[in-house]
Structures are given as C-alpha cells and as structure tokens.
Design an enzyme around this catalytic site. Structure first.
Site, mmCIF file in Angstrom:
data_model
loop_
_atom_site.group_PDB
_atom_site.id
_atom_site.type_symbol
_atom_site.label_atom_id
_atom_site.label_comp_id
_atom_site.label_asym_id
_atom_site.label_seq_id
_atom_site.Cartn_x
_atom_site.Cartn_y
_atom_site.Cartn_z
ATOM 1 N N ARG A 68 0.790 -1.159 -0.005
ATOM 2 C CA ARG A 68 -0.056 -0.023 -0.177
ATOM 3 C C ARG A 68 1.019 1.191 0.143
ATOM 4 O O ARG A 68 1.643 1.445 0.765
ATOM 5 C CB ARG A 68 -0.905 -0.135 1.553
ATOM 6 C CG ARG A 68 -1.922 -1.121 1.179
ATOM 7 C CD ARG A 68 -3.434 -0.414 1.242
ATOM 8 N NE ARG A 68 -3.730 0.774 2.010
ATOM 9 C CZ ARG A 68 -4.239 1.770 1.889
ATOM 10 N NH1 ARG A 68 -4.326 2.010 0.519
ATOM 11 N NH2 ARG A 68 -4.350 2.491 2.657
ATOM 12 N N ARG B 91 -7.150 5.250 -10.568
ATOM 13 C CA ARG B 91 -6.556 4.363 -9.537
ATOM 14 C C ARG B 91 -7.447 5.053 -8.297
ATOM 15 O O ARG B 91 -7.664 5.954 -8.060
ATOM 16 C CB ARG B 91 -5.225 4.577 -9.330
ATOM 17 C CG ARG B 91 -4.269 4.769 -10.338
ATOM 18 C CD ARG B 91 -2.696 4.477 -10.124
ATOM 19 N NE ARG B 91 -2.420 3.329 -9.346
ATOM 20 C CZ ARG B 91 -1.585 2.511 -9.735
ATOM 21 N NH1 ARG B 91 -0.438 2.926 -10.640
ATOM 22 N NH2 ARG B 91 -1.094 1.237 -9.012
ATOM 23 N N ASP C 146 11.640 8.733 -10.644
ATOM 24 C CA ASP C 146 11.053 9.379 -11.778
ATOM 25 C C ASP C 146 11.815 10.506 -12.226
ATOM 26 O O ASP C 146 11.634 10.785 -13.352
ATOM 27 C CB ASP C 146 9.687 9.572 -11.333
ATOM 28 C CG ASP C 146 8.718 8.319 -11.109
ATOM 29 O OD1 ASP C 146 9.371 7.157 -11.495
ATOM 30 O OD2 ASP C 146 7.360 8.273 -10.799
HETATM 31 C C1 LIG Z 1 1.058 11.273 -4.163
HETATM 32 C C2 LIG Z 1 1.674 9.881 -5.087
HETATM 33 C C3 LIG Z 1 0.698 8.912 -5.141
HETATM 34 C C4 LIG Z 1 1.111 7.772 -6.024
HETATM 35 N N1 LIG Z 1 0.341 6.482 -5.865
HETATM 36 C C5 LIG Z 1 0.954 5.570 -6.682
HETATM 37 C C6 LIG Z 1 0.296 4.303 -6.762
HETATM 38 O O1 LIG Z 1 -0.779 4.098 -6.141
HETATM 39 N N2 LIG Z 1 0.669 3.135 -7.450
HETATM 40 C C7 LIG Z 1 1.766 3.201 -8.191
HETATM 41 O O2 LIG Z 1 2.304 2.459 -8.915
HETATM 42 N N3 LIG Z 1 2.691 4.647 -8.132
HETATM 43 C C8 LIG Z 1 2.178 5.579 -7.201
HETATM 44 N N4 LIG Z 1 2.674 6.766 -7.569
HETATM 45 C C9 LIG Z 1 4.108 6.929 -8.341
HETATM 46 C C10 LIG Z 1 5.431 6.256 -7.592
HETATM 47 O O3 LIG Z 1 5.364 6.360 -6.049
HETATM 48 C C11 LIG Z 1 6.527 6.626 -8.222
HETATM 49 O O4 LIG Z 1 6.552 6.455 -9.567
HETATM 50 C C12 LIG Z 1 7.753 5.764 -7.790
HETATM 51 O O5 LIG Z 1 7.692 5.527 -6.603
HETATM 52 C C13 LIG Z 1 8.952 6.441 -7.868
HETATM 53 O O6 LIG Z 1 9.116 7.493 -6.981
HETATM 54 P P1 LIG Z 1 9.792 9.150 -6.967
HETATM 55 O O7 LIG Z 1 10.185 9.173 -5.511
HETATM 56 O O8 LIG Z 1 10.731 9.049 -7.687
HETATM 57 O O9 LIG Z 1 8.638 9.807 -7.394
HETATM 58 P P2 LIG Z 1 7.296 10.491 -6.718
HETATM 59 O O10 LIG Z 1 6.723 9.328 -5.935
HETATM 60 O O11 LIG Z 1 6.454 11.257 -7.736
HETATM 61 O O12 LIG Z 1 7.930 11.589 -5.645
HETATM 62 C C14 LIG Z 1 8.227 12.854 -6.018
HETATM 63 C C15 LIG Z 1 8.433 13.487 -4.630
HETATM 64 O O13 LIG Z 1 9.008 15.044 -4.850
HETATM 65 C C16 LIG Z 1 8.137 15.898 -4.375
HETATM 66 N N5 LIG Z 1 8.445 17.208 -5.170
HETATM 67 C C17 LIG Z 1 8.104 17.329 -6.438
HETATM 68 N N6 LIG Z 1 8.654 18.403 -6.944
HETATM 69 C C18 LIG Z 1 9.040 19.116 -5.873
HETATM 70 C C19 LIG Z 1 9.862 20.370 -5.657
HETATM 71 N N7 LIG Z 1 9.927 21.141 -6.564
HETATM 72 N N8 LIG Z 1 10.370 20.583 -4.365
HETATM 73 C C20 LIG Z 1 10.313 19.600 -3.443
HETATM 74 N N9 LIG Z 1 9.596 18.406 -3.522
HETATM 75 C C21 LIG Z 1 8.953 18.129 -4.649
HETATM 76 C C22 LIG Z 1 6.626 15.505 -4.519
HETATM 77 O O14 LIG Z 1 5.932 16.079 -3.719
HETATM 78 C C23 LIG Z 1 6.956 13.875 -4.128
HETATM 79 O O15 LIG Z 1 6.893 13.773 -2.832
HETATM 80 C C24 LIG Z 1 2.473 8.131 -6.576
HETATM 81 C C25 LIG Z 1 3.298 9.200 -6.661
HETATM 82 C C26 LIG Z 1 2.672 10.264 -5.625
HETATM 83 C C27 LIG Z 1 3.803 11.417 -5.722
#
Ligand SMILES: Cc1cc2nc3c(=O)[nH]c(=O)nc-3n(C[C@H](O)[C@H](O)[C@H](O)COP(=O)(O)OP(=O)(O)OC[C@H]3O[C@@H](n4cnc5c(N)ncnc54)[C@H](O)[C@@H]3O)c2cc1C
Length: 481
Positions: free
Chosen positions: A123, A203, A326
């Site tokens: 989750r 979703r 990402d």
């Molecule tokens: C709220 C949310 C819910 C999700 N739900 C799902 C799901 O149910 N199932 C699934 O498969 N994937 C989901 N995803 C996508 C998944 O979590 C990501 O694709 C994967 O985990 C890669 O994570 P990441 O940390 O690279 O990017 P992300 O998960 O997108 O996290 C990026 C973080 O950076 C923060 N951020 C962005 N820009 C700035 C800035 N300028 N300054 C400071 N902070 C910033 C965002 O608020 C976020 O917390 C979700 C993403 C988010 C943000």
C-alpha cells in the site's frame, strides 16, 4: 573507525559529505536512508505539507529489498503486512484464463532478498509512512512545505532555493522530485520533453468492507482472506487491475486518455468515470466487475501517463547534482518496475558515495549513472512491450495452451529480480570509475545475460506498435526465470 548503531541500523563512519535530497517520495526517502547509513549527513526538502494519503498499491520486487534487513525496525514494520498474491488473468466477461504464482516463487534458485518475505503488493501510503518513520527514528530532517525552485553550484557546493526564499546547501544534491523535476528544467531549459503516452490510469483504493455481501461483486472478494489476488482483466487497448486483499481493495484501470488538451497530470474524478471507461470499450463486462465499480466510495485519481524520452545523462556537468527515481527515468506501470528502480537507485547511489567519499563524490554520481542507465532503459522499454503484449494477447490461445502465463509483466525474467544493486555498485565501482576517468573498458552486467543494449526512442516505439510489429526485446539476451 567503528560503525555506530542507531535504532539497530549500523552506520558507516561519517564521511564528511552533506547530501541534500529534493522530494520525499519513495526514491527520495530511501536515498536519504541509504546515504545516511553510508556515513553522509542528509536533509530532505519536500514541497507538500505532509505525506500525501493518495495512492493505492505498488509492486516492489526482490532487487529493491536487499537492504531492508539493515533497518531492523523497518524490517519488522514491513513484515506486519505482506500480501503474497496469486496472479490471475481474466477476460472482460469473467472467463478465467489462468492463475500463476509470482516469478521469483516459481524459481528454485531463490531471489536477491532471501531474508525478506516479498510482498507483491504494497500500500503506497503505508510504505511511505514506514520510510518516514524510519527517517524520524534516525533523526534525518525532512523539511515539508519547501518547494525547490532553483539549484546553483558555487565553489563545489550546491545551493537549492525554495519558493519560500529559504536556501539549503550540500556537497551533493539528489533530485528525487518526480517527473516534473527541477533538475531536468535546469539542464535542458529549452526542451519541453515531457510527452503524453496517450493513456491514463484511473486508480483508487478503499476498505474491502465497502463491497456488500448481497451484490454480484462479492464473489470477487469472498476468498481474499485466505489468498490475496492480483487480478488483471485484458480487453482490447485497455486493462483493468483489481488488487483484492482482505482489508483494502484497489483498482488501476489503464485506458486511452480522454482528457485531450487538459494539461493537468492527475485529476480527481468521480468514481462514475470507471463505469464510463468500461462502457466505452467494445467488451461486455462481467456484472461482478460492474457491481464492484459501482460500489467505489472514494474519488478516483486519473493519472495521465506522461513520458519523457530516455536520457542517458542524470547528472549535472560537474557531477554534484544527480537525478534519481522518476526524475531520472519515467516508467509506464506496465513495466512493473517504477518503484523498484527508484529504490534500486537509492541502494546504488548510497554505496557509490561511500566508495567515492569526499574526494570522489562528484565522480561517484557519474559512476552510479553509468552503472544504472542501461538497466533502467531496458526496463523502461519493457513497459511498452508489456502493454502491447497484454493489450493484444490472444486469450483463448493462452487458455487452450494451459501453460504458464507468459505475457506482459507476468514475464520479467530472473535478471530483473535477482539483482543486488548495492553489491553491484561495490563490485563495479572501481572499474567503472577507471572507465569514466581513464577511458578503461567497462561493460555493465546487470542486463539480461547476453543482451546487446540498443538505444531507443518513444517515437520509434510508437511507430513499431502502429505497424503491428512485435518487439524482439525479450529475445535479446536471457529473460528466463
Ligand atoms: C502522491 C503520490 C501517489 C502515488 N500513488 C501511486 C500508486 O498508487 N501506485 C503506483 O504504482 N505509483 C504511485 N505513485 C508513483 C510512484 O510512487 C512513483 O512512480 C515511484 O515510487 C517513484 O518515486 P519517486 O520518489 O521517484 O517519485 P514520486 O513518488 O513522484 O515523488 C516525488 C516527490 O517529490 C516531491 N516534489 C516534487 N517537486 C518538488 C519540488 N520542486 N520541491 C520539493 N519536492 C518536490 C513530490 O511532492 C513527491 O513527494 C504515486 C506518486 C505520488 C507522488
């Protein structure tokens, strides 16, 4: 020097490096944990006011759990909720095409995290909370309500300025701020390179108790106490995933994007949108599925599946800024690898920074980039190949053959989940550094054995799919279990 132990976590001696992480998503929080464990001082800045409750389930495969054992409290918290799912494929009308166990449980040779009970489903809000709890126990600062707006490099320091006017500085800055990353805008201000993939994914997740026993949907949830299920319905150009567990159920409906010029990346929509999407498809849907959709008690997040072309460069020219997760590589959900690769990044960069130390920190980010790029690029491409495979699957042929399900993300291959990214960094750091610095030969081995890496673009993939040509990706090297 001896390791120190806090909350059971054995921390390497401090190395004098200050690492700033932008974004408290899955990759940002894991990156902060790994860098801290490897001896760096770490701070996170996050634009949101708190962790978002949005999200349903995601899949984290064994290659991303190789360091979970190094965080004993988090290890226990993780094991409090493990969904060891059965996978199933259904035709829209309700005909069961087949059941399968997850790939790593099919193999007699184990996987990369033998000490972890791999949860096929996690989750998202709970996983994020678990990471945040661990950060707090280690007293790693997370500054919420701080949106990074710019980064600059001055005298071997990176300064990040936020919209509130605050400034943070570090020796290394790691941008883990998702697809719209400040890093890419800084590196390529002219290129607007985030594209639509043409699909959205609607979703949501909600307590299983919302599904009423006297409705057709009940048959979908009545057995989940004994056996959680990851169920996929395959229709023409559309697929529906139901996450069926005893406490929470979830829906992920991938469909052609109908929001046209709407530029927002995610829309909170009325649950009726789910029924509308099903009605638009040519298929006749099982009344149990329709009944399930009608009982959704929450808004649905309709994410546009945005895409950025594969870019081999994840660092600034100096190496002091690095993108991970990402922000470095966008994934389609059909790769089944977005979160896994985001966490693999964290495990790899932590170890690279430990090995590089203060002296070679700016090289360490480039080594990490070189070690990781081809692997993630192949997995990104796999997302398109998987989607194409499942949307065009000949269900009656699969059912008739009666053998293991071999389409889409049911077939990832041993190379994906039997990899240990931290150990890979340990074993390859020196050779890769010599390659980058002194032009010594180096070849990655974290790809399918025998694979010959080929660069690719979204345009080429779209053209291939439009012509109906089958991809040969899974014939390039050994993708067996
Ligand atoms: C709220 C949310 C819910 C999700 N739900 C799902 C799901 O149910 N199932 C699934 O498969 N994937 C989901 N995803 C996508 C998944 O979590 C990501 O694709 C994967 O985990 C890669 O994570 P990441 O940390 O690279 O990017 P992300 O998960 O997108 O996290 C990026 C973080 O950076 C923060 N951020 C962005 N820009 C700035 C800035 N300028 N300054 C400071 N902070 C910033 C965002 O608020 C976020 O917390 C979700 C993403 C988010 C943000």
């Amino acid at each position: 020097m001896k390791k120190t132990v806090i909350d059971g976590v054995q921390r390497y001696p401090t190395n004098g490096l200050k690492v700033l992480v932008i974004g408290a998503g899955t990759s940002g929080m894991q990156t902060a944990l790994e860098c801290w464990r490897k001896g760096c001082e770490v701070e996170i800045i996050e634009k949101a006011d708190e962790l978002s409750p949005i999200g349903d389930y995601f899949t984290i495969t064994p290659s991303a759990q190789t360091t979970l054992k190094d965080y004993p409290s988090m290890y226990v918290q993780y094991h409090n909720r493990v969904y060891d799912c059965i996978l199933s494929v259904f035709a829209p009308g309700g005909d069961c095409i087949g059941y399968e166990v997850v790939e790593w449980n099919r193999s007699n040779d184990g996987h990369a995290s033998p000490d972890v009970k791999i949860s096929f489903l996690n989750r998202r809000p709970e996983y994020a909370q678990m990471q945040l709890d661990q950060l707090k126990r280690l007293a790693i600062p997370v500054h919420f309500s701080q949106k990074a707006s710019s980064m600059s490099e001055v005298d071997n320091r990176v300064i990040v300025e936020t919209e509130t006017g605050k400034k943070f500085s570090g020796d290394i800055c790691i941008a883990a701020d998702g697809l719209g990353t400040v890093f890419r805008r800084r590196e390529e201000p002219i290129r607007s390179d985030v594209m639509d993939s043409g699909y959205s994914i609607a979703r949501c997740a909600f307590p299983t108790s919302h599904i009423k026993p006297d409705t057709p949907a009940w048959k979908l949830v009545e057995t989940v106490k004994e056996q959680p299920e990851f169920r996929i319905y395959l229709a023409d150009d559309l697929h529906l995933i139901l996450y069926l567990t005893a406490d929470y159920v979830g829906i992920a409906l991938t469909h052609p994007d109908d929001t046209g010029a709407d530029e927002s990346w995610s829309n909170l929509r009325d649950p009726a949108v789910l029924i509308k999407v099903l009605e638009k498809s040519a298929a006749t849907w099982d009344p149990a599925v329709v009944s399930f959709m009608k009982q959704v008690p929450v808004k649905v997040v309709d994410w546009k599946l945005k895409w950025r072309d594969v870019n081999p460069s994840w660092t600034s020219a100096s190496g002091r800024i690095l993108a991970v997760g990402d922000a470095a590589h966008s994934f389609l959900p059909t790769s089944g690898n977005g979160v896994t690769q985001a966490i693999e990044d964290a495990l790899s960069i932590g170890e690279c920074l430990r090995l590089g130390g203060r002296e070679n920190a700016a090289w360490a980010t480039k080594v990490h980039n070189k070690l990781r790029f081809e692997r993630t690029s192949v997995l990104q491409l796999m997302g398109f190949v998987n989607r194409d495979e499942i949307h065009k699957a000949d269900l009656s042929a699969i059912k008739k053959a009666g053998k293991s399900l071999d389409v889409g993300f049911f077939r990832l291959g041993r190379w994906t989940w039997n990899h240990n990214p931290e150990k890979y960094a340990t074993d390859n750091f020196d050779a890769c550094l010599a390659h980058l610095r002194d032009e010594k030969p180096f070849q990655n081995t974290n790809l399918p054995p025998g694979h010959v890496y080929k660069p690719w673009t979204l345009q080429e993939e779209n053209e291939r799919m439009a012509k109906g040509i089958q991809s040969d990706l899974k014939q390039n090297g050994d993708w067996s279990v």
